[in-house]
Design an enzyme around this catalytic site. Sequence first.
Site, PDB file in Angstrom:
ATOM      1  N   LEU A  52      48.805 -22.098   6.345  1.00  0.00           N
ATOM      2  CA  LEU A  52      47.834 -21.076   6.717  1.00  0.00           C
ATOM      3  C   LEU A  52      47.237 -20.540   5.433  1.00  0.00           C
ATOM      4  O   LEU A  52      47.969 -20.270   4.477  1.00  0.00           O
ATOM      5  CB  LEU A  52      48.494 -19.921   7.486  1.00  0.00           C
ATOM      6  CG  LEU A  52      48.848 -20.119   8.961  1.00  0.00           C
ATOM      7  CD1 LEU A  52      49.451 -18.820   9.509  1.00  0.00           C
ATOM      8  CD2 LEU A  52      47.645 -20.516   9.786  1.00  0.00           C
ATOM      9  N   ASP A  53      45.925 -20.364   5.405  1.00  0.00           N
ATOM     10  CA  ASP A  53      45.297 -19.793   4.226  1.00  0.00           C
ATOM     11  C   ASP A  53      45.862 -18.400   3.956  1.00  0.00           C
ATOM     12  O   ASP A  53      46.256 -17.678   4.885  1.00  0.00           O
ATOM     13  CB  ASP A  53      43.786 -19.671   4.429  1.00  0.00           C
ATOM     14  CG  ASP A  53      43.098 -21.021   4.477  1.00  0.00           C
ATOM     15  OD1 ASP A  53      43.681 -21.995   3.979  1.00  0.00           O
ATOM     16  OD2 ASP A  53      41.972 -21.086   5.016  1.00  0.00           O
ATOM     17  N   ARG A  54      45.850 -18.034   2.694  1.00  0.00           N
ATOM     18  CA  ARG A  54      46.404 -16.736   2.292  1.00  0.00           C
ATOM     19  C   ARG A  54      45.865 -15.565   3.120  1.00  0.00           C
ATOM     20  O   ARG A  54      46.638 -14.716   3.560  1.00  0.00           O
ATOM     21  CB  ARG A  54      46.148 -16.511   0.802  1.00  0.00           C
ATOM     22  CG  ARG A  54      46.742 -15.239   0.265  1.00  0.00           C
ATOM     23  CD  ARG A  54      46.575 -15.165  -1.243  1.00  0.00           C
ATOM     24  NE  ARG A  54      47.325 -14.051  -1.805  1.00  0.00           N
ATOM     25  CZ  ARG A  54      47.673 -13.963  -3.085  1.00  0.00           C
ATOM     26  NH1 ARG A  54      47.338 -14.915  -3.928  1.00  0.00           N
ATOM     27  NH2 ARG A  54      48.359 -12.931  -3.521  1.00  0.00           N
TER      28      ARG A  54
END
Length: 259
Positions: A52-54
């Site tokens: 998951l992106d930050r």
Amino acid sequence: MEILYQDEWLVAVNKPSGWLVHRSWLDRDEKVVVMQTVRDQIGQHVFTAHRLDRPTSGILLMGLSSEAGRLLAQQFEHHQIRKHYYAITRGWLQDEAVLDYPLTEELDKIGDKFSRTDKGPQPAVTHYRGVATAEMPVAVGRYTTARYSLVSLLPQTGRKHQLRRHLAHLRHPIIGDSKHGDLRQNRAAAEHFGCDRLMLHASSLALNHPVTGEALTITAPLDAVWMLALSHFGWRGILPDIERVEFPSLNGQDGSHQG
């Protein structure tokens, strides 16, 4: 870290926005890292199967052994896991459709400096559906009001930043997207409605358990920023499966922590 599911093979957590999944050489000094936090919390090593992106919040599923992690990663790679997201976007997106819009790979200047730059566009497919709209008395640019949509997203492929780029292509960028979004809208949403980061949430995963084969659906409740936004836009009660009334205290932090 809020644990959503755990058995002897798998663990799923509700990743807060702003947290890295794992430390990299680009972020050696980062202290807030999901994998290490979960490892210390449950007393076991964990193995990533997807990312998951930050700035994205929501479900992160990990294996409790390298083999379980590998089996999960295979399912993600072969698109055997149904991923569901919600986003808040600029403008009124009210239709339902499948967007088949290939994407050229996005490369980081430092992290991907040794990657090939001559790759052509890769297939990228997203099913989207407008769930609700709101018009707020806030002037943004040349408009006297600001319009927002709550959007359901089912990615059929897993390209980097796919959902953010697809919604930007539709001219409905996700609120809080600093790279692909509308900076004036982002500032207004942060100032007036508390949407001070990317409003993208991985709300559920549906899969067959990689070891037992049983059907498994895991859901991730919304955090405080999301619940405040739903209240501002008159959308409370629209997502009963993931809305919540109270926020648990996690590791000495309340549900409002955003990293």
